[in-house]
Design an enzyme around this catalytic site. Structure first.
Site, PDB file in Angstrom:
ATOM      1  N   SER A   1     -48.338   4.611  83.748  1.00  0.00           N
ATOM      2  CA  SER A   1     -49.497   3.523  83.390  1.00  0.00           C
ATOM      3  C   SER A   1     -50.811   4.256  82.964  1.00  0.00           C
ATOM      4  O   SER A   1     -50.742   5.121  82.081  1.00  0.00           O
ATOM      5  CB  SER A   1     -49.238   2.466  84.387  1.00  0.00           C
ATOM      6  OG  SER A   1     -50.026   1.392  83.849  1.00  0.00           O
TER       7      SER A   1
ATOM      8  N   ASP B   1     -41.843  -4.795  78.439  1.00  0.00           N
ATOM      9  CA  ASP B   1     -42.961  -4.435  79.173  1.00  0.00           C
ATOM     10  C   ASP B   1     -44.065  -5.303  78.919  1.00  0.00           C
ATOM     11  O   ASP B   1     -44.645  -5.020  77.805  1.00  0.00           O
ATOM     12  CB  ASP B   1     -43.208  -3.056  79.236  1.00  0.00           C
ATOM     13  CG  ASP B   1     -44.316  -2.638  80.274  1.00  0.00           C
ATOM     14  OD1 ASP B   1     -45.058  -3.320  81.047  1.00  0.00           O
ATOM     15  OD2 ASP B   1     -44.415  -1.162  80.346  1.00  0.00           O
TER      16      ASP B   1
ATOM     17  N   HIS C   1     -42.697  -2.962  84.117  1.00  0.00           N
ATOM     18  CA  HIS C   1     -43.623  -1.784  83.801  1.00  0.00           C
ATOM     19  C   HIS C   1     -43.532  -0.572  84.807  1.00  0.00           C
ATOM     20  O   HIS C   1     -44.496   0.579  84.625  1.00  0.00           O
ATOM     21  CB  HIS C   1     -45.052  -2.380  84.025  1.00  0.00           C
ATOM     22  CG  HIS C   1     -46.072  -1.426  83.617  1.00  0.00           C
ATOM     23  ND1 HIS C   1     -46.309  -1.072  82.152  1.00  0.00           N
ATOM     24  CD2 HIS C   1     -47.472  -0.940  84.334  1.00  0.00           C
ATOM     25  CE1 HIS C   1     -47.468  -0.183  82.081  1.00  0.00           C
ATOM     26  NE2 HIS C   1     -48.111  -0.084  83.344  1.00  0.00           N
TER      27      HIS C   1
END
Length: 267
Positions: free
Chosen positions: A95, A217, A245
């Site tokens: 991320s 996502d 995610h």
């Protein structure tokens, strides 16, 4: 300052092997990589750590001024690499850590020799010709909700971020991780993350790079993975058969296979 204590650094795996650094995303800690570590330890030296304000890091080292930009977190990465005297490490960032890795590789190119970006997003807010997945109003409301009631926000948002509603234990784990963070420090990290724009930094990436996105996502749509792939010279894009995610938790086999194949190709 004891950097290894500050960032709760853990070193495991093969001490003679190439080094892989695993970096967690917002609201998480190094435990989120527990399903990936076993696939690496035989061949690689594996370094894990917690950003200041997360996990078992030294909370007294937190500085809102330092961590109000991604550069502050990137300096954490560089200082961990320096403390361990790492050279040409492979940085695996989940991320927002994918962009932190880009910044760290630019700050200390001798320390980081390759990047793996897991569900990356260089900008979460839509822009002209760019879909980040959120409007300015979306992010403003998200941050206002987080400021008003962090624990309530975590309980509502973590399952959405995780996806995989048919496996509620995954959402429960992410909720617990979010709720374990210090709310004030998490607010700073969230604001830094969701208001960041690292698109221009991608053009300067000069190391082998693997981009991993997921079929679905809500935080980093597939358009974002495609954008990162186009922006990073010579990068490779793999779309995992995974939703949500956090594919390293929801689809560890596919995630680990993509990472280990990329690592094998670096030799």
């Amino acid at each position: 300052m004891d950097i290894e204590r500050r960032n709760n650094v853990t070193v495991t795996g093969n001490p003679q092997g190439p080094t892989v650094v695993l970096a967690h995303g917002f609201g998480c800690d190094q435990n989120m990589w527990r399903l990936t570590v076993p696939s690496l330890v035989e061949k690689y030296r594996v370094v894990l750590f917690d950003y200041v304000g997360s996990g078992r890091s030294d909370l007294s080292a937190f500085s809102a001024a330092r961590y109000s930009s991604l550069d502050g977190y990137a300096r954490d990465v560089v200082e961990v690499c320096e403390a361990l005297d790492l050279r040409d490490a492979v940085f695996v960032g989940h991320s927002v850590s994918a962009m932190i890795g880009v910044l760290a590789a630019d700050m200390a190119p001798e320390r980081i020799g390759a990047l793996v970006m897991v569900a990356p997003s260089p900008r979460y807010i839509d822009d002209e010709g760019y879909r980040g997945g959120f409007s300015v109003q979306d992010i403003d409301e998200l941050l206002e909700s987080l400021d008003a009631n962090y624990l309530g926000w975590s309980a509502a948002m973590a399952p959405v971020i995780m996806g995989n509603a048919d496996r509620p234990e995954l959402g429960d784990e992410l909720t617990s991780s979010f709720c374990a963070a210090d709310p004030e420090m998490a607010r700073v990290f969230a604001r830094t993350t969701f208001q960041s724009d690292s698109r221009d930094d991608l053009k300067g990436v000069a190391v082998p790079t693997l981009v991993l996105d997921c079929t679905q996502d809500v935080i980093a749509p597939r358009e974002v993975g495609a954008f990162v792939h186009r922006a990073v010279p010579g990068s490779r894009l793999v779309t995992l058969d995974a939703t949500g995610h956090c594919p390293h938790l929801s689809a560890p086999e596919a995630t680990n296979q993509a990472i280990t194949e990329f690592l094998a190709g670096l030799r």
